[in-house]
Design a protein around this motif. Sequence first.
Motif, PDB file in Angstrom:
ATOM      1  N   ALA A  35     -17.966 -22.368  -8.825  1.00  0.00           N
ATOM      2  CA  ALA A  35     -18.501 -22.951  -7.592  1.00  0.00           C
ATOM      3  C   ALA A  35     -19.933 -22.488  -7.352  1.00  0.00           C
ATOM      4  CB  ALA A  35     -17.607 -22.587  -6.406  1.00  0.00           C
ATOM      5  N   MET A  92     -22.172 -24.434  -9.639  1.00  0.00           N
ATOM      6  CA  MET A  92     -22.355 -25.785  -9.108  1.00  0.00           C
ATOM      7  C   MET A  92     -23.362 -25.776  -7.969  1.00  0.00           C
ATOM      8  SD  MET A  92     -18.538 -27.367  -8.953  1.00  0.00           S
ATOM      9  CE  MET A  92     -17.437 -27.292 -10.354  1.00  0.00           C
ATOM     10  N   ALA A  93     -23.254 -24.788  -7.088  1.00  0.00           N
ATOM     11  CA  ALA A  93     -24.189 -24.688  -5.962  1.00  0.00           C
ATOM     12  C   ALA A  93     -25.612 -24.443  -6.458  1.00  0.00           C
ATOM     13  CB  ALA A  93     -23.757 -23.576  -5.010  1.00  0.00           C
ATOM     14  N   ASN A 147     -26.857 -27.698  -7.816  1.00  0.00           N
ATOM     15  CA  ASN A 147     -26.611 -28.826  -6.923  1.00  0.00           C
ATOM     16  C   ASN A 147     -25.848 -29.942  -7.636  1.00  0.00           C
ATOM     17  OD1 ASN A 147     -26.689 -30.209  -4.493  1.00  0.00           O
ATOM     18  ND2 ASN A 147     -28.585 -31.274  -5.040  1.00  0.00           N
ATOM     19  N   ALA A 148     -24.717 -29.559  -8.245  1.00  0.00           N
ATOM     20  CA  ALA A 148     -23.880 -30.519  -8.961  1.00  0.00           C
ATOM     21  C   ALA A 148     -22.421 -30.290  -8.583  1.00  0.00           C
ATOM     22  CB  ALA A 148     -24.053 -30.353 -10.471  1.00  0.00           C
ATOM     23  N   GLY A 149     -21.614 -31.295  -8.779  1.00  0.00           N
ATOM     24  CA  GLY A 149     -20.196 -31.195  -8.456  1.00  0.00           C
ATOM     25  C   GLY A 149     -19.304 -31.116  -9.669  1.00  0.00           C
ATOM     26  N   VAL A 150     -19.894 -30.891 -10.838  1.00  0.00           N
ATOM     27  CA  VAL A 150     -19.106 -30.853 -12.066  1.00  0.00           C
ATOM     28  C   VAL A 150     -19.773 -29.921 -13.072  1.00  0.00           C
ATOM     29  CG1 VAL A 150     -20.288 -32.839 -13.073  1.00  0.00           C
ATOM     30  CG2 VAL A 150     -17.979 -32.303 -13.822  1.00  0.00           C
ATOM     31  N   THR A 204     -14.465 -29.793 -11.589  1.00  0.00           N
ATOM     32  CA  THR A 204     -15.220 -30.442 -10.526  1.00  0.00           C
ATOM     33  C   THR A 204     -14.980 -29.721  -9.207  1.00  0.00           C
ATOM     34  OG1 THR A 204     -13.437 -31.949  -9.885  1.00  0.00           O
ATOM     35  CG2 THR A 204     -14.909 -32.689 -11.658  1.00  0.00           C
ATOM     36  N   ASP A 205     -15.855 -30.026  -8.251  1.00  0.00           N
ATOM     37  CA  ASP A 205     -15.642 -29.480  -6.916  1.00  0.00           C
ATOM     38  C   ASP A 205     -14.305 -29.963  -6.360  1.00  0.00           C
ATOM     39  OD1 ASP A 205     -16.559 -32.131  -6.671  1.00  0.00           O
ATOM     40  OD2 ASP A 205     -18.251 -31.601  -5.377  1.00  0.00           O
ATOM     41  N   ARG A 206     -13.891 -31.152  -6.733  1.00  0.00           N
ATOM     42  CA  ARG A 206     -12.591 -31.686  -6.300  1.00  0.00           C
ATOM     43  C   ARG A 206     -11.452 -30.894  -6.924  1.00  0.00           C
ATOM     44  NH1 ARG A 206      -8.817 -35.052  -5.106  1.00  0.00           N
ATOM     45  NH2 ARG A 206      -8.454 -37.197  -5.181  1.00  0.00           N
TER      46      ARG A 206
END
Length: 138
Positions: A24, A27-28, A31-34, A48-50
């Motif tokens: 996480a 990702m931060a 600035n990405a979600g994967v 992924t963030d999901r």
Amino acid sequence: MRVSEAMTRDVRVAGPDQSIRDAARMMADINAGVLPVGENDRLVGMITDRDIAIRAVAQGKGPDAKVRDVMTADVRYCFDDDDVESVARSMGDNQVKRLPVVNRDKRLVGIISLGDLATRHGADAAGKAEAGIARPSR
């Protein structure tokens, strides 16, 4: 146009034994979600963030849970010498916004996203892919 001409080459990779907290944070930072997940120079999954929200937090796993416990192991990918149009169609058909890019030795060399398609290949390819992604799931 080939995928190698449109993809992002500078890709951060999570390790399967890293914590989801570490993933996480990466990702931060970018600035990405994967993130692709790699082990021994091989692509072994995607997180992924999901995945972190649904497979970890919602199931009561803490921030020290391992990436391998929540990642998607069945990874769809494309090759760096694939045609961008066919990859855009594949992204739409499979309802994914990003694909890891591997060379013919199956080594991770980049990632391609809808944003890459739009900025480097034009809105038409990205739009077609987005139309497929936006359709309701089966």
